[in-house]
Design a protein around this motif. Structure first.
Motif, short mmCIF file in Angstrom:
data_model
loop_
_atom_site.label_atom_id
_atom_site.label_comp_id
_atom_site.label_asym_id
_atom_site.label_seq_id
_atom_site.Cartn_x
_atom_site.Cartn_y
_atom_site.Cartn_z
N THR A 1 -1.54 0.76 -8.40
CA THR A 1 -0.62 1.40 -9.14
C THR A 1 -0.52 2.79 -8.46
OG1 THR A 1 -1.97 2.17 -10.82
CG2 THR A 1 -0.51 0.04 -11.08
N ASP A 2 0.72 3.51 -8.69
CA ASP A 2 0.91 4.72 -8.03
C ASP A 2 1.99 5.43 -9.18
OD1 ASP A 2 2.16 7.08 -6.79
OD2 ASP A 2 1.39 6.14 -4.98
N PRO A 3 1.50 6.46 -9.88
CA PRO A 3 2.41 7.15 -10.91
C PRO A 3 3.67 7.90 -10.30
CG PRO A 3 0.46 8.38 -10.67
CD PRO A 3 0.30 7.04 -9.78
N ASP A 4 3.80 8.01 -9.00
CA ASP A 4 4.87 8.67 -8.45
C ASP A 4 6.16 7.94 -8.78
OD1 ASP A 4 3.39 11.00 -7.53
OD2 ASP A 4 2.78 10.04 -5.76
N LEU A 5 7.31 8.49 -8.66
CA LEU A 5 8.67 8.13 -8.82
C LEU A 5 9.13 7.48 -7.43
CD1 LEU A 5 10.19 10.53 -11.26
CD2 LEU A 5 9.29 7.97 -11.64
N GLY A 6 9.99 6.56 -7.51
CA GLY A 6 10.86 6.09 -6.32
C GLY A 6 10.08 5.48 -5.23
N ALA A 7 10.41 5.90 -4.11
CA ALA A 7 9.68 5.44 -3.13
C ALA A 7 8.27 6.00 -2.72
CB ALA A 7 10.37 5.98 -1.74
N ASN A 8 8.11 7.21 -3.37
CA ASN A 8 6.57 7.78 -3.57
C ASN A 8 5.65 6.63 -4.40
OD1 ASN A 8 7.36 9.91 -2.05
ND2 ASN A 8 7.90 11.09 -4.18
N GLY A 9 6.22 6.03 -5.31
CA GLY A 9 5.66 5.04 -6.14
C GLY A 9 5.70 3.49 -5.77
N GLU A 10 6.37 3.22 -4.70
CA GLU A 10 6.48 2.00 -4.19
C GLU A 10 5.16 1.53 -3.55
OE1 GLU A 10 10.09 1.27 -2.30
OE2 GLU A 10 11.29 1.48 -4.22
N VAL A 11 4.61 0.72 -3.91
CA VAL A 11 3.38 0.28 -3.03
C VAL A 11 3.38 -1.01 -2.21
CG1 VAL A 11 0.66 -0.64 -3.37
CG2 VAL A 11 1.80 1.43 -5.04
N ARG A 12 2.92 -1.03 -0.99
CA ARG A 12 2.86 -2.09 -0.04
C ARG A 12 1.38 -2.41 0.20
NH1 ARG A 12 7.80 0.15 0.43
NH2 ARG A 12 9.55 -1.56 0.78
N TYR A 13 1.12 -3.69 0.43
CA TYR A 13 -0.39 -4.10 0.84
C TYR A 13 -0.21 -4.71 2.10
CZ TYR A 13 -0.48 -4.00 -4.39
OH TYR A 13 -0.57 -3.86 -5.75
N ALA A 14 -1.67 -4.41 2.78
CA ALA A 14 -1.71 -4.69 4.12
C ALA A 14 -3.19 -5.03 4.32
CB ALA A 14 -1.08 -4.01 5.16
N ILE A 15 -3.63 -5.78 5.21
CA ILE A 15 -5.15 -5.89 5.66
C ILE A 15 -5.27 -5.04 6.73
CG2 ILE A 15 -7.06 -7.49 6.49
CD1 ILE A 15 -5.52 -9.88 5.11
N ASN A 16 -6.56 -4.07 6.73
CA ASN A 16 -6.85 -3.33 7.61
C ASN A 16 -7.55 -4.29 8.68
OD1 ASN A 16 -8.01 -1.54 9.50
ND2 ASN A 16 -8.39 -0.03 7.75
N ARG A 17 -6.80 -4.55 9.75
CA ARG A 17 -7.24 -5.42 10.89
C ARG A 17 -8.50 -4.90 11.74
NH1 ARG A 17 -5.99 -10.45 8.98
NH2 ARG A 17 -4.12 -10.69 8.60
N ARG A 18 -8.31 -3.41 11.77
CA ARG A 18 -9.24 -2.75 12.67
C ARG A 18 -10.63 -2.99 12.08
NH1 ARG A 18 -6.65 2.93 13.53
NH2 ARG A 18 -6.16 2.40 11.16
N GLN A 19 -10.81 -2.92 10.58
CA GLN A 19 -12.00 -3.06 10.13
C GLN A 19 -12.46 -4.48 9.52
OE1 GLN A 19 -11.95 -0.03 6.84
NE2 GLN A 19 -11.59 1.69 8.17
N SER A 20 -11.42 -5.16 9.42
CA SER A 20 -11.83 -6.68 8.91
C SER A 20 -10.97 -7.68 9.49
CB SER A 20 -11.84 -6.61 7.29
OG SER A 20 -10.47 -6.17 6.95
N ASP A 21 -11.27 -9.02 9.21
CA ASP A 21 -10.52 -10.10 9.45
C ASP A 21 -9.76 -10.05 10.89
OD1 ASP A 21 -9.78 -12.62 9.21
OD2 ASP A 21 -7.83 -12.22 7.95
N PRO A 22 -10.28 -9.80 12.06
CA PRO A 22 -9.63 -9.66 13.26
C PRO A 22 -9.08 -11.02 13.77
CG PRO A 22 -12.13 -9.62 13.59
CD PRO A 22 -11.79 -9.67 12.33
N ASP A 23 -9.65 -12.12 13.38
CA ASP A 23 -9.14 -13.30 13.66
C ASP A 23 -8.21 -14.00 12.85
OD1 ASP A 23 -11.08 -13.54 15.65
OD2 ASP A 23 -12.59 -14.38 14.21
N GLY A 24 -7.62 -13.17 12.03
CA GLY A 24 -6.39 -13.53 11.02
C GLY A 24 -6.49 -14.73 10.19
N TYR A 25 -7.64 -14.86 9.66
CA TYR A 25 -7.81 -16.13 8.73
C TYR A 25 -6.91 -15.85 7.40
CZ TYR A 25 -11.75 -18.34 11.38
OH TYR A 25 -12.35 -19.05 12.01
N PHE A 26 -6.82 -14.44 6.97
CA PHE A 26 -6.08 -14.39 5.72
C PHE A 26 -4.91 -13.54 5.83
CE2 PHE A 26 -10.55 -15.11 4.85
CZ PHE A 26 -10.47 -16.10 3.78
N ALA A 27 -3.91 -13.42 4.84
CA ALA A 27 -2.60 -12.78 4.92
C ALA A 27 -2.50 -12.24 3.60
CB ALA A 27 -1.51 -13.30 5.65
#
Length: 574
Positions: free
Chosen positions: A68-94
């Motif tokens: 969660t992000d208490p900011d408003l508008g775009a500042n509070g819109e959260v998007r998720y992503a896997i950090n491929r540089r630190q984990s799962d380089p073979d792309g088993y998960f998304a």
């Protein structure tokens, strides 16, 4: 100001004058705080834990991450992503960008990797140069094992040899199969087939093969076992062959057909004449079955014996006036360690011919081999006699056979000495026939001369019998099971022929999906899971064939009924 704490501030402003009485005025002021991207997203927990089956299909949801992000508008819109540089380089998960649902992208293999650690980022839509503020959470995914690997034996085939003197309970070989799966799925159980006489046992846990009964090289010199390794409750299995050679020990002495024998020779026989053929048989093999002959007690130097062939020869002339009878103790000794010996007492009678020239056969012993398929009337051997006196006329010789149980199968031409077959021979009933052929002159009875010789006929086997099953059809019952049950039953055929002509092999002519056959023992082996609800009866056709030329064969029907077990729960139609 902190908009997330108070997004609006409401003030009352008063103005006072300096008169008397003083007067005032009021103004209400509302101050709205505008948002700035000063809050990073925050996950509901720092680490997420999940378990996933190894056979989970791509697209399976693993877990849902929430930030969660208490900011408003775009500042509070959260998007998720896997950090491929630190984990799962073979792309088993998304991870789904908006919802935060973590899903499987590729098939898993627990044996290659049993634990996956992911770093998932949640980033807002702020306008910072780096693209908004972000936070990280860790996801720990443990892969649950399934039974997807069959056991692998350390060798393609196991070979060993043991003495036929090995005591029951002796450990002879250990087969080892390993499985990459874990837990109960990696526990291998061993079962054994190809041993219809129950001479061996196998430890189901450790794969140790032991002798169970006393072995006999002469009865069975080689055993081929099929060892099957199974896993838990899965139908996955693998199998290998164990070739066991039963080595011979010298436990059988040479055996003569009779303990004593007698032969008559003329005193006119020249030195070097074959007087007798001693023959003994030893059931052992190799050096243990190799026989050498000797004369154990020599009363005279008149005879010698060939150590390999057993032929007794005359070494000098003999005279009935000096000695009418010789007793020879012939020893047959094998080459084992220690050697075993048998004795034959041979009596040699010297016949004194008082009148006229001596009549003798060209050989004291005739041997011939004929096939059991030889037709009656066929000539097999000619015996001929002659006089030792070169001036004697032997044109009026009459040949005959001494009546005996062995000679009834043969006839002889009285004038030529040709022996012929009178009736069919059967190798399965008798392998050797021995009788005597006689000759006499047709002169005056007082001047008649006689002679005799031994005839040995060895009968050779022909592939004249087809295999015969003990029953026309076989019936077996087996309970349905997700695990292959191994040996269902054994079918047996017999062949009256010998050697390769009687050596049988078994083959399955149908239904190789659920059953296979041990070609050496006739065992029917279930090697796939059975489901009565899918198929309740199996009908097989089995072929037994010998190794003769041409091959002969026979077939039999095998019916297998699958017995029900309570493996289905009740189900409502809707």
């Amino acid at each position: 100001l902190d908009r997330e704490r108070a997004d609006v501030h409401r003030l009352v402003v008063e103005a006072w004058d300096g008169g008397r009485p003083r007067r005032r005025g009021r103004l209400r002021v509302s101050v709205q705080v505008l948002d700035e991207n000063d809050n990073a997203p925050a996950f509901s927990r720092g680490e997420y834990r999940a378990r996933l089956r190894e056979d989970a299909p791509p697209g399976t949801a693993v877990c849902r991450l929430r930030a969660t992000d208490p900011d408003l508008g775009a500042n509070g819109e959260v998007r998720y992503a896997i950090n491929r540089r630190q984990s799962d380089p073979d792309g088993y998960f998304a991870v789904e960008e908006r919802s935060g649902v973590l899903r499987l992208r590729r098939p898993l293999d627990r044996e290659a990797r049993a634990l996956h650690r992911l770093v998932v980022e949640a980033r807002d839509g702020g306008s910072q140069p780096e693209g908004g503020l972000s936070a990280q959470a860790f996801v720990r995914i443990e892969i649950e094992d399934i039974n997807d690997n069959q056991p692998v034996f350390e060798q393609d085939v196991y070979v060993t040899s043991i003495s036929s003197h090995t005591q029951p309970g002796t450990e002879i070989i250990t087969v080892v199969a390993t499985d990459r799966d874990s837990g109960i799925f990696g526990v291998v159980t061993y079962i054994c087939s190809g041993d219809p006489h129950g001479k061996f046992s196998i430890d189901p846990q450790f794969g140790i093969i032991r002798t169970k009964k006393q072995l006999d090289h002469e009865a069975q010199s080689a055993v081929v076992l099929t060892v099957q390794s199974q896993l838990g409750t899965s139908p996955v299995y693998s199998s290998i062959q164990v070739n066991i050679s039963v080595t011979d020990i010298n436990d059988n002495p040479p055996v003569f057909p009779t303990k004593s024998d007698k032969v008559t020779i003329s005193h006119t026989q020249p030195p070097g004449t074959a007087v007798y053929i001693a023959h003994a048989e030893d059931k052992d093999s190799g050096l243990n079955g190799a026989i050498k002959y000797s004369i154990a007690s020599k009363q005279s130097d008149a005879f010698s014996i060939d150590p390999s062939l057993g032929v007794v020869n005359l070494t000098r002339t003999v005279s009935a006036e000096k000695q009418q009878e010789y007793t020879l103790h012939i020893a047959a000794e094998d080459c084992g360690s220690p050697p075993l010996t048998s004795l034959l007492m041979l009596t040699v009678v010297i016949e004194e011919q008082k009148m006229g020239p001596t009549l003798v056969f060209q050989s004291l012993v005739y041997q011939v081999e004929i096939s059991e398929a030889t037709s009656p009337g066929a000539q097999i051997l000619q015996v001929q006699a002659h006089s030792l006196d070169p001036h004697s006329i032997t044109s009026n010789l009459t040949y005959s056979l001494e009546p005996s149980t062995d000679s009834v199968a043969f006839g002889i031409s009285s004038d030529t000495g040709w022996i012929y077959l009178r009736k069919h021979l059967n190798y399965e009933c008798v392998q050797m026939l021995s009788f005597r052929a006689l000759v006499s002159t047709s002169e005056d009875e007082n001047l008649r001369q006689n002679a005799s010789t031994s005839v040995i006929v060895n009968v050779l086997d022909e592939n004249d019998h087809s295999p015969m099953f003990m029953r026309e059809s076989y019936f077996f019952e087996i309970e349905e099971n997700p695990i292959p049950s191994g040996v269902v039953g054994t079918i047996t055929a017999v062949d009256k022929d010998s050697g390769r002509n009687g050596q049988l092999s078994y083959f399955l002519l149908s239904d190789g999906k659920y059953f296979k056959m041990n070609s050496n023992t006739g065992e029917i082996v279930n090697w796939a899971a059975l489901d009565r609800e899918e198929r309740a009866h199996h009908e097989l056709r089995v072929l037994a064939t010998d190794a003769g030329r041409p091959r002969r064969s026979a077939t039999a029907a095998v019916r297998i009924s699958v017995r029900d077990r309570n493996d289905n729960a009740p189900r409502f139609p809707q």
